[in-house]
Design a protein around this motif. Structure first.
Motif, PDB file in Angstrom:
ATOM      1  N   LYS A 140       0.825  -1.210   0.000  1.00 26.62           N
ATOM      2  CA  LYS A 140       0.000   0.000   0.000  1.00 26.62           C
ATOM      3  C   LYS A 140       0.863   1.265   0.000  1.00 26.62           C
ATOM      4  CE  LYS A 140      -3.967   2.175   2.273  1.00 26.62           C
ATOM      5  NZ  LYS A 140      -3.445   3.532   2.139  1.00 26.62           N
ATOM      6  N   ILE A 141       1.952   1.237   0.763  1.00 27.37           N
ATOM      7  CA  ILE A 141       2.842   2.393   0.803  1.00 27.37           C
ATOM      8  C   ILE A 141       3.437   2.666  -0.579  1.00 27.37           C
ATOM      9  CG2 ILE A 141       5.044   3.247   1.710  1.00 27.37           C
ATOM     10  CD1 ILE A 141       4.386   1.817   4.320  1.00 27.37           C
ATOM     11  N   VAL A 142       3.876   1.612  -1.244  1.00 29.89           N
ATOM     12  CA  VAL A 142       4.475   1.765  -2.573  1.00 29.89           C
ATOM     13  C   VAL A 142       3.438   2.261  -3.579  1.00 29.89           C
ATOM     14  CG1 VAL A 142       5.492   0.527  -4.515  1.00 29.89           C
ATOM     15  CG2 VAL A 142       6.301   0.082  -2.209  1.00 29.89           C
ATOM     16  N   VAL A 143       2.249   1.645  -3.561  1.00 32.36           N
ATOM     17  CA  VAL A 143       1.208   2.047  -4.506  1.00 32.36           C
ATOM     18  C   VAL A 143       0.809   3.499  -4.278  1.00 32.36           C
ATOM     19  CG1 VAL A 143      -1.206   1.666  -5.183  1.00 32.36           C
ATOM     20  CG2 VAL A 143       0.341  -0.284  -4.887  1.00 32.36           C
ATOM     21  N   ASP A 144       0.675   3.903  -3.019  1.00 34.43           N
ATOM     22  CA  ASP A 144       0.326   5.293  -2.723  1.00 34.43           C
ATOM     23  C   ASP A 144       1.398   6.251  -3.241  1.00 34.43           C
ATOM     24  OD1 ASP A 144      -2.002   4.516  -1.530  1.00 34.43           O
ATOM     25  OD2 ASP A 144      -1.279   4.712   0.533  1.00 34.43           O
ATOM     26  N   MET A 145       2.663   5.891  -3.061  1.00 35.28           N
ATOM     27  CA  MET A 145       3.770   6.721  -3.521  1.00 35.28           C
ATOM     28  C   MET A 145       3.732   6.877  -5.043  1.00 35.28           C
ATOM     29  SD  MET A 145       6.737   8.349  -2.946  1.00 35.28           S
ATOM     30  CE  MET A 145       7.553   7.768  -1.448  1.00 35.28           C
ATOM     31  N   LEU A 146       3.564   5.759  -5.746  1.00 28.35           N
ATOM     32  CA  LEU A 146       3.555   5.804  -7.208  1.00 28.35           C
ATOM     33  C   LEU A 146       2.332   6.558  -7.728  1.00 28.35           C
ATOM     34  CD1 LEU A 146       4.694   2.130  -7.939  1.00 28.35           C
ATOM     35  CD2 LEU A 146       6.060   4.205  -8.201  1.00 28.35           C
ATOM     36  N   THR A 147       1.200   6.383  -7.051  1.00 26.91           N
ATOM     37  CA  THR A 147      -0.028   7.060  -7.473  1.00 26.91           C
ATOM     38  C   THR A 147       0.100   8.567  -7.346  1.00 26.91           C
ATOM     39  OG1 THR A 147      -1.341   5.142  -6.796  1.00 26.91           O
ATOM     40  CG2 THR A 147      -2.519   7.221  -7.098  1.00 26.91           C
ATOM     41  N   GLU A 148       0.810   9.022  -6.315  1.00 25.94           N
ATOM     42  CA  GLU A 148       1.004  10.458  -6.120  1.00 25.94           C
ATOM     43  C   GLU A 148       1.867  11.073  -7.222  1.00 25.94           C
ATOM     44  OE1 GLU A 148       2.559  11.354  -2.311  1.00 25.94           O
ATOM     45  OE2 GLU A 148       0.818  10.603  -1.222  1.00 25.94           O
ATOM     46  N   VAL A 149       2.814  10.294  -7.748  1.00 26.54           N
ATOM     47  CA  VAL A 149       3.771  10.825  -8.725  1.00 26.54           C
ATOM     48  C   VAL A 149       3.238  10.730 -10.145  1.00 26.54           C
ATOM     49  CG1 VAL A 149       6.076  10.532  -9.717  1.00 26.54           C
ATOM     50  CG2 VAL A 149       5.733  10.327  -7.231  1.00 26.54           C
ATOM     51  N   PHE A 150       2.596   9.618 -10.474  1.00 18.58           N
ATOM     52  CA  PHE A 150       2.126   9.407 -11.843  1.00 18.58           C
ATOM     53  C   PHE A 150       0.639   9.695 -11.928  1.00 18.58           C
ATOM     54  CE2 PHE A 150       5.839   6.594 -11.395  1.00 18.58           C
ATOM     55  CZ  PHE A 150       6.630   7.126 -12.403  1.00 18.58           C
ATOM     56  N   PHE A 151       0.263  10.611 -12.814  1.00 20.74           N
ATOM     57  CA  PHE A 151      -1.130  11.005 -12.946  1.00 20.74           C
ATOM     58  C   PHE A 151      -1.907   9.970 -13.748  1.00 20.74           C
ATOM     59  CE2 PHE A 151       1.239  14.995 -12.486  1.00 20.74           C
ATOM     60  CZ  PHE A 151       0.568  15.545 -11.398  1.00 20.74           C
ATOM     61  N   ASP A 152      -3.260  10.058 -13.655  1.00 21.59           N
ATOM     62  CA  ASP A 152      -4.118   9.203 -14.474  1.00 21.59           C
ATOM     63  C   ASP A 152      -3.759   9.374 -15.944  1.00 21.59           C
ATOM     64  OD1 ASP A 152      -5.439   8.354 -12.253  1.00 21.59           O
ATOM     65  OD2 ASP A 152      -7.158   9.686 -12.484  1.00 21.59           O
ATOM     66  N   GLY A 153      -3.645   8.271 -16.650  1.00 23.99           N
ATOM     67  CA  GLY A 153      -3.266   8.314 -18.056  1.00 23.99           C
ATOM     68  C   GLY A 153      -1.788   8.062 -18.264  1.00 23.99           C
ATOM     69  N   GLU A 154      -0.985   8.354 -17.237  1.00 24.35           N
ATOM     70  CA  GLU A 154       0.456   8.098 -17.339  1.00 24.35           C
ATOM     71  C   GLU A 154       0.800   6.665 -16.941  1.00 24.35           C
ATOM     72  OE1 GLU A 154       2.604  12.373 -16.496  1.00 24.35           O
ATOM     73  OE2 GLU A 154       2.131  11.110 -14.778  1.00 24.35           O
ATOM     74  N   ALA A 155       0.071   6.154 -15.949  1.00 28.18           N
ATOM     75  CA  ALA A 155       0.390   4.815 -15.466  1.00 28.18           C
ATOM     76  C   ALA A 155      -0.842   4.185 -14.827  1.00 28.18           C
ATOM     77  CB  ALA A 155       1.531   4.875 -14.452  1.00 28.18           C
ATOM     78  N   LEU A 196      13.978   6.992 -11.924  1.00 27.85           N
ATOM     79  CA  LEU A 196      12.970   7.615 -11.073  1.00 27.85           C
ATOM     80  C   LEU A 196      12.108   6.555 -10.391  1.00 27.85           C
ATOM     81  CD1 LEU A 196      11.296   9.961  -9.967  1.00 27.85           C
ATOM     82  CD2 LEU A 196      10.014   9.965 -12.139  1.00 27.85           C
ATOM     83  N   VAL A 197      11.682   5.553 -11.163  1.00 28.53           N
ATOM     84  CA  VAL A 197      10.845   4.491 -10.595  1.00 28.53           C
ATOM     85  C   VAL A 197      11.596   3.764  -9.478  1.00 28.53           C
ATOM     86  CG1 VAL A 197       9.643   2.329 -11.061  1.00 28.53           C
ATOM     87  CG2 VAL A 197       9.524   4.201 -12.723  1.00 28.53           C
ATOM     88  N   ARG A 198      12.873   3.430  -9.735  1.00 26.40           N
ATOM     89  CA  ARG A 198      13.662   2.735  -8.713  1.00 26.40           C
ATOM     90  C   ARG A 198      13.844   3.606  -7.467  1.00 26.40           C
ATOM     91  NH1 ARG A 198      15.574  -2.041 -10.618  1.00 26.40           N
ATOM     92  NH2 ARG A 198      16.033  -2.208 -12.863  1.00 26.40           N
ATOM     93  N   GLN A 199      14.041   4.915  -7.671  1.00 22.83           N
ATOM     94  CA  GLN A 199      14.225   5.799  -6.521  1.00 22.83           C
ATOM     95  C   GLN A 199      12.943   5.889  -5.694  1.00 22.83           C
ATOM     96  OE1 GLN A 199      17.192   7.292  -5.479  1.00 22.83           O
ATOM     97  NE2 GLN A 199      15.862   7.500  -3.685  1.00 22.83           N
ATOM     98  N   LEU A 200      11.800   5.955  -6.370  1.00 20.47           N
ATOM     99  CA  LEU A 200      10.524   6.023  -5.661  1.00 20.47           C
ATOM    100  C   LEU A 200      10.287   4.756  -4.837  1.00 20.47           C
ATOM    101  CD1 LEU A 200       8.286   7.539  -8.484  1.00 20.47           C
ATOM    102  CD2 LEU A 200       8.988   8.682  -6.370  1.00 20.47           C
TER     103      LEU A 200
END
Length: 296
Positions: free
Chosen positions: A21-36, A62-66
């Motif tokens: 959940k922590i990872v998904v929340d982090m990625l969701t904050e960075v990548f907008f709808d339509g991007e991922a 960037l993905v690895r750093q996130l």
């Protein structure tokens, strides 16, 4: 001839629900709808698979750093990046989604309409919505228990809590010819459930709503429920035990799933404390499904 469009994918495994959940929340904050598009599913061994589909080639660093920031360097190093041809992906999905029998029900894709036996109730779901179509052990377990229940019992007020694709609500509505309330916390899932109900000629029988837990006026209007189906996960099922018990009729039946077998005892304990006793326990592909009854 132009080549098929591609989907860029990043995938990795992580330790538990909280970490995922922590990872998904982090990625969701960075990548907008339509991007991922980001998805996380629990495996029978308790770990979680996280998959991210990108519309364009992602910045791997960037993905690895996130992921490092959210889950640690070891998880980030294990990320696998690849490219999936969209045409091949859809074709593979269609080929993989063979009809799945579960008692009187058969879950199938459009391409397999003709393969549903005349004495079975077919539930049609598109390949793009594979998770929650009956091809997962939790959904099949619920359908088998529903079939078992309906052999000796005819509930009139039915709730599908955490409906997802709407499969369970559609199955109950088609078998009973009764109105079924279906709820989900996720707005896109509510829309998918409505579309699937329409596809299966159950739109008049399935009322799909967005709701968190039991916090919606439709629950008060529709209770007490004679049958509740809840294919979610162990933690929310434990948390919902008290409000669910308040919405049940005497002798009501409850089908619970989304449980890894080691989680069963704690879920049964939570519901037993609210006056529900276990009747049946199915194990499919490392997942458990339970049938319980409320004391009258």
């Amino acid at each position: 001839m132009t080549s098929a469009p591609s989907t860029h994918r990043a995938s990795f495994a992580i330790g538990d629900e909280h970490a995922a959940k922590i990872v998904v929340d982090m990625l969701t904050e960075v990548f907008f709808d339509g991007e991922a598009a980001i998805a996380a599913f629990e495996r029978p061994d308790g770990r979680w698979d996280v998959t991210v589909h990108f519309a364009d080639a992602p910045d791997k660093a960037l993905v690895r750093q996130l992921v490092t920031d959210a889950a640690g360097e070891e998880i980030a190093k294990a990320i696998a990046f690849d490219t999936v041809e969209a045409k091949d992906w859809v074709k593979a999905s269609l080929e993989d989604l063979v009809p799945v029998p579960a008692g009187r029900f058969v879950v199938h894709g459009q391409h397999d309409r003709a393969r549903v036996p005349p004495n079975k109730l077919g539930i049609e779901i598109e390949a793009a919505l594979a998770f929650g179509t009956g091809h997962h052990g939790t959904t099949r377990g619920c359908l088998l228990l529903l079939d078992h229940v309906l052999k000796a019992y005819r509930p009139r007020r039915v709730l599908d809590l955490g409906t997802g694709t709407g499969v369970l609500a559609i199955a109950a509505a088609r078998a009973l010819h009764e109105r079924v309330l279906a709820s989900d916390i996720d707005p896109p899932s509510v829309q998918v459930a409505r579309e699937n109900a329409r596809l299966n000629v159950s739109v008049n029988w399935v009322q799909a709503i967005g709701a968190t837990g039991f916090a919606a006026p439709q629950f008060v209007q529709s209770r007490p429920f004679d049958l509740v189906l809840a294919n979610i996960l162990a933690n929310p099922l434990r948390q919902l035990a008290t409000p669910m018990a308040r919405h049940l009729a005497p002798s009501a039946l409850v089908i619970l799933s989304g449980l890894l077998t080691p989680q069963v005892a704690s879920v049964i304990a939570a519901y037993r404390a609210r006056g529900l006793v276990p009747l049946r326990h199915l194990r499919i592909e490392g997942w458990s499904s339970l049938l319980l009854r409320k004391a009258s």
